[in-house]
Motif scaffolding. Structure first.
Motif, PDB file in Angstrom:
ATOM      1  N   GLY A  96     -26.159   1.020  -7.223  1.00  0.00           N
ATOM      2  CA  GLY A  96     -25.495   2.291  -7.512  1.00  0.00           C
ATOM      3  C   GLY A  96     -26.148   3.051  -8.637  1.00  0.00           C
ATOM      4  N   TRP A  97     -25.509   4.164  -9.003  1.00  0.00           N
ATOM      5  CA  TRP A  97     -25.999   5.049 -10.056  1.00  0.00           C
ATOM      6  C   TRP A  97     -24.902   5.289 -11.072  1.00  0.00           C
ATOM      7  CZ3 TRP A  97     -30.991   6.481 -10.443  1.00  0.00           C
ATOM      8  CH2 TRP A  97     -31.792   6.276  -9.321  1.00  0.00           C
ATOM      9  N   TRP A  98     -25.277   5.268 -12.339  1.00  0.00           N
ATOM     10  CA  TRP A  98     -24.359   5.552 -13.427  1.00  0.00           C
ATOM     11  C   TRP A  98     -24.485   7.039 -13.759  1.00  0.00           C
ATOM     12  CZ3 TRP A  98     -20.867   2.211 -15.366  1.00  0.00           C
ATOM     13  CH2 TRP A  98     -20.206   2.566 -16.545  1.00  0.00           C
ATOM     14  N   VAL A  99     -23.357   7.758 -13.763  1.00  0.00           N
ATOM     15  CA  VAL A  99     -23.366   9.195 -14.050  1.00  0.00           C
ATOM     16  C   VAL A  99     -22.451   9.480 -15.232  1.00  0.00           C
ATOM     17  CG1 VAL A  99     -23.910   9.814 -11.659  1.00  0.00           C
ATOM     18  CG2 VAL A  99     -21.525   9.738 -12.392  1.00  0.00           C
ATOM     19  N   GLU A 100     -22.851  10.462 -16.038  1.00  0.00           N
ATOM     20  CA  GLU A 100     -22.068  10.782 -17.229  1.00  0.00           C
ATOM     21  C   GLU A 100     -21.866  12.281 -17.374  1.00  0.00           C
ATOM     22  OE1 GLU A 100     -23.583   8.915 -20.756  1.00  0.00           O
ATOM     23  OE2 GLU A 100     -23.779   6.976 -19.751  1.00  0.00           O
ATOM     24  N   ARG A 101     -20.822  12.640 -18.070  1.00  0.00           N
ATOM     25  CA  ARG A 101     -20.540  14.031 -18.427  1.00  0.00           C
ATOM     26  C   ARG A 101     -21.177  14.301 -19.786  1.00  0.00           C
ATOM     27  NH1 ARG A 101     -14.270  12.468 -19.786  1.00  0.00           N
ATOM     28  NH2 ARG A 101     -14.931  10.547 -20.752  1.00  0.00           N
ATOM     29  N   ASP A 102     -21.462  15.551 -20.090  1.00  0.00           N
ATOM     30  CA  ASP A 102     -22.030  15.893 -21.393  1.00  0.00           C
ATOM     31  C   ASP A 102     -20.946  16.124 -22.443  1.00  0.00           C
ATOM     32  OD1 ASP A 102     -24.525  15.678 -20.284  1.00  0.00           O
ATOM     33  OD2 ASP A 102     -25.041  17.793 -20.468  1.00  0.00           O
ATOM     34  N   ASN A 103     -19.751  16.466 -22.011  1.00  0.00           N
ATOM     35  CA  ASN A 103     -18.634  16.732 -22.916  1.00  0.00           C
ATOM     36  C   ASN A 103     -17.690  15.521 -22.886  1.00  0.00           C
ATOM     37  OD1 ASN A 103     -16.340  17.593 -24.227  1.00  0.00           O
ATOM     38  ND2 ASN A 103     -16.183  19.529 -23.144  1.00  0.00           N
ATOM     39  N   PRO A 104     -17.668  14.709 -23.947  1.00  0.00           N
ATOM     40  CA  PRO A 104     -16.839  13.500 -23.929  1.00  0.00           C
ATOM     41  C   PRO A 104     -15.339  13.761 -23.919  1.00  0.00           C
ATOM     42  CG  PRO A 104     -17.777  13.831 -26.108  1.00  0.00           C
ATOM     43  CD  PRO A 104     -18.382  14.879 -25.211  1.00  0.00           C
ATOM     44  N   LEU A 105     -14.931  15.005 -24.153  1.00  0.00           N
ATOM     45  CA  LEU A 105     -13.502  15.322 -24.201  1.00  0.00           C
ATOM     46  C   LEU A 105     -12.947  15.839 -22.883  1.00  0.00           C
ATOM     47  CD1 LEU A 105     -13.475  17.078 -27.690  1.00  0.00           C
ATOM     48  CD2 LEU A 105     -12.979  14.673 -27.152  1.00  0.00           C
ATOM     49  N   GLU A 106     -13.807  16.053 -21.886  1.00  0.00           N
ATOM     50  CA  GLU A 106     -13.375  16.649 -20.618  1.00  0.00           C
ATOM     51  C   GLU A 106     -13.949  15.871 -19.435  1.00  0.00           C
ATOM     52  OE1 GLU A 106     -11.570  19.525 -19.952  1.00  0.00           O
ATOM     53  OE2 GLU A 106     -11.204  19.935 -22.066  1.00  0.00           O
ATOM     54  N   GLY A 107     -13.183  15.770 -18.371  1.00  0.00           N
ATOM     55  CA  GLY A 107     -13.703  15.286 -17.105  1.00  0.00           C
ATOM     56  C   GLY A 107     -13.699  13.782 -16.902  1.00  0.00           C
ATOM     57  N   VAL A 108     -14.309  13.391 -15.788  1.00  0.00           N
ATOM     58  CA  VAL A 108     -14.361  12.004 -15.339  1.00  0.00           C
ATOM     59  C   VAL A 108     -15.816  11.655 -15.078  1.00  0.00           C
ATOM     60  CG1 VAL A 108     -13.661  10.434 -13.469  1.00  0.00           C
ATOM     61  CG2 VAL A 108     -12.076  12.203 -14.279  1.00  0.00           C
TER      62      VAL A 108
END
Length: 111
Positions: free
Chosen positions: A65-77
């Motif tokens: 699989g692939w690990w994906v991240e958001r740039d804003n740690p306060l918003e999203g999943v």
């Protein structure tokens, strides 16, 4: 087969890189690449509701699989909440952010 398309950012999970309303040129069917942005299909929420396609940063490969991240740690999943995503969940790779249209600007391409 890779197809080009346009996607619009909804939400603040990728700020400060992307902002709500930004338009992106994407390549559907292109394989994911580390450190690039991608349109991903996150798993359904705990109550079973499907989530819309999301823009995330592909940070690493984890097994199959692939690990994906958001740039804003306060918003999203992201993968910190749902784990790694299977390859088929990476739907498109973001090629670039398109310039914003100015009010009254024609929608046609200018030569």
């Amino acid at each position: 087969m890779v197809r080009l398309g346009v996607a619009r950012v909804c939400g603040r999970s990728m700020e400060p890189t992307l902002h709500d309303g930004d338009r992106l040129l994407v390549a559907w069917g292109m394989p994911p690449m580390r450190h690039r942005l991608a349109l991903v299909q996150l798993p359904a929420s705990p109550d079973g509701r499907p989530r819309p396609l999301s823009v995330k940063r592909v940070t690493s490969r984890v097994g199959d699989g692939w690990w994906v991240e958001r740039d804003n740690p306060l918003e999203g999943v992201d993968s910190w909440l749902v784990g790694s995503l299977p390859r088929q969940a990476i739907r498109a790779v973001v090629l670039c952010r398109l310039p914003a249209r100015r009010r009254g600007q024609s929608r046609r391409w200018v030569r």
